[in-house]
Design a protein around this motif. Sequence first.
Motif, PDB file in Angstrom:
ATOM      1  N   MET A   1      70.660 103.579 -23.624  1.00  0.00           N
ATOM      2  CA  MET A   1      71.353 102.511 -22.919  1.00  0.00           C
ATOM      3  C   MET A   1      70.330 101.477 -22.450  1.00  0.00           C
ATOM      4  SD  MET A   1      74.112 104.817 -20.835  1.00  0.00           S
ATOM      5  CE  MET A   1      75.100 103.444 -20.264  1.00  0.00           C
ATOM      6  N   PRO A   2      70.767 100.250 -22.187  1.00  0.00           N
ATOM      7  CA  PRO A   2      69.820  99.194 -21.801  1.00  0.00           C
ATOM      8  C   PRO A   2      68.949  99.593 -20.616  1.00  0.00           C
ATOM      9  CG  PRO A   2      71.984  98.262 -22.236  1.00  0.00           C
ATOM     10  CD  PRO A   2      72.147  99.754 -22.285  1.00  0.00           C
ATOM     11  N   GLY A   3      67.648  99.519 -20.813  1.00  0.00           N
ATOM     12  CA  GLY A   3      66.697  99.818 -19.748  1.00  0.00           C
ATOM     13  C   GLY A   3      66.576 101.283 -19.381  1.00  0.00           C
ATOM     14  N   LYS A   4      67.187 102.150 -20.157  1.00  0.00           N
ATOM     15  CA  LYS A   4      67.195 103.586 -19.834  1.00  0.00           C
ATOM     16  C   LYS A   4      66.459 104.399 -20.892  1.00  0.00           C
ATOM     17  CE  LYS A   4      69.803 102.885 -16.236  1.00  0.00           C
ATOM     18  NZ  LYS A   4      69.229 103.013 -14.866  1.00  0.00           N
ATOM     19  N   GLY A   5      66.432 105.714 -20.685  1.00  0.00           N
ATOM     20  CA  GLY A   5      65.723 106.607 -21.580  1.00  0.00           C
ATOM     21  C   GLY A   5      66.571 107.111 -22.726  1.00  0.00           C
ATOM     22  N   LEU A   6      65.996 108.025 -23.496  1.00  0.00           N
ATOM     23  CA  LEU A   6      66.671 108.591 -24.650  1.00  0.00           C
ATOM     24  C   LEU A   6      67.584 109.742 -24.212  1.00  0.00           C
ATOM     25  CD1 LEU A   6      63.597 108.803 -27.065  1.00  0.00           C
ATOM     26  CD2 LEU A   6      65.272 106.957 -26.874  1.00  0.00           C
ATOM     27  N   GLU A   7      68.755 109.810 -24.831  1.00  0.00           N
ATOM     28  CA  GLU A   7      69.712 110.888 -24.534  1.00  0.00           C
ATOM     29  C   GLU A   7      70.186 111.494 -25.853  1.00  0.00           C
ATOM     30  OE1 GLU A   7      72.690 109.763 -21.210  1.00  0.00           O
ATOM     31  OE2 GLU A   7      72.210 107.889 -22.266  1.00  0.00           O
ATOM     32  N   TRP A   8      70.088 112.788 -25.974  1.00  0.00           N
ATOM     33  CA  TRP A   8      70.580 113.463 -27.166  1.00  0.00           C
ATOM     34  C   TRP A   8      72.096 113.599 -27.100  1.00  0.00           C
ATOM     35  CZ3 TRP A   8      72.923 118.316 -28.119  1.00  0.00           C
ATOM     36  CH2 TRP A   8      72.914 118.716 -29.466  1.00  0.00           C
ATOM     37  N   MET A   9      72.755 113.157 -28.174  1.00  0.00           N
ATOM     38  CA  MET A   9      74.216 113.160 -28.199  1.00  0.00           C
ATOM     39  C   MET A   9      74.795 114.360 -28.942  1.00  0.00           C
ATOM     40  SD  MET A   9      74.791 109.172 -29.137  1.00  0.00           S
ATOM     41  CE  MET A   9      76.560 109.202 -28.846  1.00  0.00           C
ATOM     42  N   GLY A  10      74.159 114.703 -30.050  1.00  0.00           N
ATOM     43  CA  GLY A  10      74.695 115.775 -30.867  1.00  0.00           C
ATOM     44  C   GLY A  10      74.028 115.796 -32.222  1.00  0.00           C
ATOM     45  N   LYS A  11      74.406 116.774 -33.052  1.00  0.00           N
ATOM     46  CA  LYS A  11      73.787 116.894 -34.365  1.00  0.00           C
ATOM     47  C   LYS A  11      74.792 117.479 -35.352  1.00  0.00           C
ATOM     48  CE  LYS A  11      71.713 121.407 -33.324  1.00  0.00           C
ATOM     49  NZ  LYS A  11      70.420 122.150 -33.161  1.00  0.00           N
ATOM     50  N   ILE A  12      74.475 117.304 -36.627  1.00  0.00           N
ATOM     51  CA  ILE A  12      75.340 117.808 -37.677  1.00  0.00           C
ATOM     52  C   ILE A  12      74.499 118.405 -38.790  1.00  0.00           C
ATOM     53  CG2 ILE A  12      75.470 115.564 -38.879  1.00  0.00           C
ATOM     54  CD1 ILE A  12      78.460 116.284 -39.437  1.00  0.00           C
ATOM     55  N   ASP A  13      75.000 119.483 -39.373  1.00  0.00           N
ATOM     56  CA  ASP A  13      74.401 120.082 -40.559  1.00  0.00           C
ATOM     57  C   ASP A  13      75.144 119.499 -41.757  1.00  0.00           C
ATOM     58  OD1 ASP A  13      73.712 123.513 -41.602  1.00  0.00           O
ATOM     59  OD2 ASP A  13      73.584 121.617 -42.682  1.00  0.00           O
ATOM     60  N   PRO A  14      74.497 118.649 -42.563  1.00  0.00           N
ATOM     61  CA  PRO A  14      75.210 117.998 -43.675  1.00  0.00           C
ATOM     62  C   PRO A  14      75.736 118.971 -44.727  1.00  0.00           C
ATOM     63  CG  PRO A  14      73.166 116.845 -43.176  1.00  0.00           C
ATOM     64  CD  PRO A  14      73.133 118.136 -42.418  1.00  0.00           C
ATOM     65  N   ARG A  15      75.193 120.194 -44.782  1.00  0.00           N
ATOM     66  CA  ARG A  15      75.667 121.152 -45.791  1.00  0.00           C
ATOM     67  C   ARG A  15      77.137 121.489 -45.595  1.00  0.00           C
ATOM     68  NH1 ARG A  15      71.542 125.965 -44.946  1.00  0.00           N
ATOM     69  NH2 ARG A  15      72.191 125.421 -42.823  1.00  0.00           N
ATOM     70  N   ASP A  16      77.507 121.720 -44.351  1.00  0.00           N
ATOM     71  CA  ASP A  16      78.868 122.179 -44.095  1.00  0.00           C
ATOM     72  C   ASP A  16      79.565 121.402 -42.994  1.00  0.00           C
ATOM     73  OD1 ASP A  16      77.803 125.169 -42.244  1.00  0.00           O
ATOM     74  OD2 ASP A  16      77.529 123.031 -41.876  1.00  0.00           O
ATOM     75  N   SER A  17      78.907 120.332 -42.509  1.00  0.00           N
ATOM     76  CA  SER A  17      79.422 119.474 -41.436  1.00  0.00           C
ATOM     77  C   SER A  17      79.628 120.215 -40.119  1.00  0.00           C
ATOM     78  CB  SER A  17      80.720 118.777 -41.856  1.00  0.00           C
ATOM     79  OG  SER A  17      80.451 117.788 -42.836  1.00  0.00           O
ATOM     80  N   TYR A  18      78.919 121.318 -39.936  1.00  0.00           N
ATOM     81  CA  TYR A  18      78.950 121.980 -38.622  1.00  0.00           C
ATOM     82  C   TYR A  18      78.286 121.052 -37.611  1.00  0.00           C
ATOM     83  CZ  TYR A  18      77.878 125.158 -34.804  1.00  0.00           C
ATOM     84  OH  TYR A  18      77.779 125.734 -33.556  1.00  0.00           O
ATOM     85  N   THR A  19      78.959 120.866 -36.486  1.00  0.00           N
ATOM     86  CA  THR A  19      78.428 119.963 -35.473  1.00  0.00           C
ATOM     87  C   THR A  19      78.189 120.679 -34.144  1.00  0.00           C
ATOM     88  OG1 THR A  19      80.690 119.334 -34.896  1.00  0.00           O
ATOM     89  CG2 THR A  19      79.488 117.859 -36.378  1.00  0.00           C
ATOM     90  N   LYS A  20      77.235 120.131 -33.377  1.00  0.00           N
ATOM     91  CA  LYS A  20      77.011 120.587 -32.017  1.00  0.00           C
ATOM     92  C   LYS A  20      76.829 119.337 -31.162  1.00  0.00           C
ATOM     93  CE  LYS A  20      74.451 123.845 -29.170  1.00  0.00           C
ATOM     94  NZ  LYS A  20      75.667 124.638 -28.868  1.00  0.00           N
ATOM     95  N   TYR A  21      77.547 119.268 -30.070  1.00  0.00           N
ATOM     96  CA  TYR A  21      77.510 118.102 -29.198  1.00  0.00           C
ATOM     97  C   TYR A  21      76.881 118.439 -27.859  1.00  0.00           C
ATOM     98  CZ  TYR A  21      80.959 115.983 -32.363  1.00  0.00           C
ATOM     99  OH  TYR A  21      81.599 115.473 -33.465  1.00  0.00           O
ATOM    100  N   SER A  22      76.208 117.448 -27.278  1.00  0.00           N
ATOM    101  CA  SER A  22      75.820 117.557 -25.885  1.00  0.00           C
ATOM    102  C   SER A  22      77.096 117.612 -25.045  1.00  0.00           C
ATOM    103  CB  SER A  22      74.991 116.348 -25.485  1.00  0.00           C
ATOM    104  OG  SER A  22      74.951 116.227 -24.077  1.00  0.00           O
TER     105      SER A  22
END
Lengths: 115, 109
Positions: free
Chosen positions: A40-61
């Motif tokens: 976000m503007p003027g802020k730090g990095l935040e992890w949102m989530g990730k995906i495994d492209p093999r099977d589209s398994y996702t994990k969200y913050s």
Amino acid sequence: EVRLVQSGAEVKKPGESLRISCQGSGYTFSNYWINWVRQMPGKGLEWMGKIDPRDSYTKYSPSFEGHVIISADKSINTVYLQWDSLKPSDTAVYFCARTLDLDYWGQGTLVNVSS
Amino acid sequence: QSALTQPASVSGSPGQSITISCAGSGSDIGGYRYVSWYQHRPGQAPKLMIFEVTNRPSGVSDRFSGSRSGYTASLTISGLQADDEADYYCASYTTDGTVFGGGTKLTVL
């Protein structure tokens, strides 16, 4: 050469939907998770989530689950980040990055949500 | 999932060494080997500087080193150069995903 290329900047109004993309090249795309990171503007990095492209398994913050959707199309080496109804607080730069180590990053996509 | 704790800013003169700390817990830094550090300049993509606590990617200067003691990770930059001026972020794997530190602004005086 490993590359992650993101889609271009977006200007949207509150309530609109949006999907941004991240296309990988130079490596076996399906072998590596892809993460999304918000700044976000003027802020730090935040992890949102990730995906495994093999099977589209996702994990969200927990902070982002239910607010965004991460998807993948391995046939075109592309991962997406999607909103159904944008808010002004979604204004940020969004980065994609590869693997647990986040070893390669996309160039970032600026999303500006304003009425 | 709380952010890791970093100092907001550090500074040093060219040639000096500085260390940036990153405090966590047994659920993140103290529990896994996936602790990493990133250099981020305005308008650019973040760059991986250290992975798995102590490892440097190919092409990263050996002036950058990482370590861990208990629940705190550290990034040390020796022989400071003007080009090192940037924001630095730590990150750690957790069972809920990845967590970042709040970031540290490095100023080279």
